[in-house]
Design a protein around this motif. Sequence first.
Motif, mmCIF file in Angstrom:
data_model
loop_
_atom_site.group_PDB
_atom_site.id
_atom_site.type_symbol
_atom_site.label_atom_id
_atom_site.label_comp_id
_atom_site.label_asym_id
_atom_site.label_seq_id
_atom_site.Cartn_x
_atom_site.Cartn_y
_atom_site.Cartn_z
ATOM 1 N N PHE A 235 0.294 7.853 -3.729
ATOM 2 C CA PHE A 235 -0.568 7.226 -4.700
ATOM 3 C C PHE A 235 -1.245 8.203 -5.372
ATOM 4 O O PHE A 235 -1.464 7.956 -6.743
ATOM 5 N N ARG A 236 -1.666 9.230 -5.030
ATOM 6 C CA ARG A 236 -2.361 10.467 -5.774
ATOM 7 C C ARG A 236 -1.727 10.761 -6.811
ATOM 8 O O ARG A 236 -1.943 11.286 -7.793
ATOM 9 N N ASN A 237 -0.195 11.157 -6.539
ATOM 10 C CA ASN A 237 0.501 11.588 -7.416
ATOM 11 C C ASN A 237 0.730 10.677 -8.568
ATOM 12 O O ASN A 237 1.009 10.931 -9.706
ATOM 13 N N ARG A 238 0.889 9.399 -8.339
ATOM 14 C CA ARG A 238 1.102 8.384 -9.360
ATOM 15 C C ARG A 238 -0.185 8.406 -10.176
ATOM 16 O O ARG A 238 -0.002 8.168 -11.459
ATOM 17 N N LEU A 239 -1.538 8.579 -9.646
ATOM 18 C CA LEU A 239 -2.666 8.840 -10.459
ATOM 19 C C LEU A 239 -2.490 10.051 -11.597
ATOM 20 O O LEU A 239 -2.820 9.459 -12.865
ATOM 21 N N GLN B 294 -5.284 0.162 -5.166
ATOM 22 C CA GLN B 294 -4.473 1.217 -5.935
ATOM 23 C C GLN B 294 -3.990 0.798 -7.260
ATOM 24 O O GLN B 294 -4.214 1.464 -8.182
ATOM 25 N N LYS B 295 -3.637 -0.437 -7.395
ATOM 26 C CA LYS B 295 -2.994 -0.942 -8.624
ATOM 27 C C LYS B 295 -4.168 -0.998 -9.685
ATOM 28 O O LYS B 295 -4.022 -0.647 -10.582
ATOM 29 N N GLU B 296 -5.330 -1.595 -9.278
ATOM 30 C CA GLU B 296 -6.476 -1.564 -10.201
ATOM 31 C C GLU B 296 -7.198 -0.158 -10.557
ATOM 32 O O GLU B 296 -7.349 0.004 -11.887
ATOM 33 N N ALA B 297 -6.873 0.823 -9.690
ATOM 34 C CA ALA B 297 -7.353 2.300 -10.031
ATOM 35 C C ALA B 297 -6.158 2.822 -10.955
ATOM 36 O O ALA B 297 -6.680 3.591 -11.971
ATOM 37 N N LEU B 298 -4.933 2.520 -10.792
ATOM 38 C CA LEU B 298 -3.889 3.208 -11.687
ATOM 39 C C LEU B 298 -4.110 2.395 -13.279
ATOM 40 O O LEU B 298 -3.948 3.177 -14.132
ATOM 41 N N LEU C 115 0.854 -1.133 -0.015
ATOM 42 C CA LEU C 115 0.170 0.116 0.126
ATOM 43 C C LEU C 115 0.826 1.212 -0.108
ATOM 44 O O LEU C 115 1.730 1.503 0.786
ATOM 45 N N LEU C 116 0.701 2.213 -1.037
ATOM 46 C CA LEU C 116 1.295 3.415 -1.068
ATOM 47 C C LEU C 116 0.657 4.439 -0.228
ATOM 48 O O LEU C 116 -0.406 4.422 0.054
ATOM 49 N N PRO C 117 1.419 5.425 0.405
ATOM 50 C CA PRO C 117 1.103 6.318 1.213
ATOM 51 C C PRO C 117 -0.048 7.092 0.204
ATOM 52 O O PRO C 117 0.434 7.260 -1.179
ATOM 53 N N LYS C 118 -0.923 7.806 0.957
ATOM 54 C CA LYS C 118 -2.000 8.557 0.213
ATOM 55 C C LYS C 118 -1.315 9.428 -0.905
ATOM 56 O O LYS C 118 -2.100 9.446 -1.994
ATOM 57 N N ASP D 153 -8.706 12.983 -5.262
ATOM 58 C CA ASP D 153 -8.964 12.819 -3.795
ATOM 59 C C ASP D 153 -9.884 11.725 -3.360
ATOM 60 O O ASP D 153 -9.739 11.060 -2.707
ATOM 61 N N LEU D 154 -10.767 11.524 -4.194
ATOM 62 C CA LEU D 154 -11.758 10.259 -4.074
ATOM 63 C C LEU D 154 -11.103 9.145 -4.238
ATOM 64 O O LEU D 154 -11.435 8.374 -3.218
ATOM 65 N N VAL D 155 -10.473 9.013 -5.280
ATOM 66 C CA VAL D 155 -9.868 7.550 -5.510
ATOM 67 C C VAL D 155 -8.706 7.515 -4.352
ATOM 68 O O VAL D 155 -8.554 6.241 -3.997
#
Length: 237
Positions: A11-15, A210-214, A5-8, A198-200
């Motif tokens: 993860f947001r930056n990766r998205l 997280q992987k599935e969202a990316l 799990l990535l820090p929030k 923000d939502l995701v």
Amino acid sequence: MITQLLPKEEFRNRLRQTLESHLTLSHPLFNLIMNVENPQLDLLKLTALQGYQLTKYFLGYVESLFFYCPIPIHKRNLLYNLFEEETGYMSKTKNHMTLMQDFLRAINISDEERDKAEPLPNTLELIKYRLDACNDRNRYHIGAAAVLIASEGQNLEKIGENARHNILGKTYDLSDDDLLFFSVHQKEDVHHVNQGLDLVRDYCVTAQMQKEALDAVDHTCQLFYNMYTGIYEEYAK
């Protein structure tokens, strides 16, 4: 590849990085459409009619995401999004479907021609992917990433310093009113994409989510590119 799990915020930056790595305006289709020296009105019409197929479904996507959203602050943001889509109140314009119909009329597409148009196969694939994800509570994060990040993010792209509606206006002698659908989304979707990120970010609580969202952001952007390829190939027939 995400293995833990990535820090929030990471993860947001990766998205966002995943979204920004896909520049669909680089598709050859747009080089033809936005060629000021040699306008291609028939190609613009075909592209606009396929874009209209997407617009017809968009409110339904956001309605489903609102209905299933379990996080109050994000549910409220989705309600504002729905309200603007339906009324144009915050942008002081019109219902967004009406804005798209106004654009179609401005490029001499009749209402009859508009209503007879059907999605091409690649367009239908994009529609169905998002529709299936948004209507499946177990894939909520996938639907949210596909619609609120990857899809809303399409309206933020520019060519150099110019947004697409500015170039279309110059190329096809269209007024600001004719292009309100694009200028409104170019402005409003800055907020919508940030809200989607923000939502995701907040909804994805496992590394798998997280992987599935990316992957959803990446895949949706690719489906947009494929849609433009399908339009290009149809025009070349």
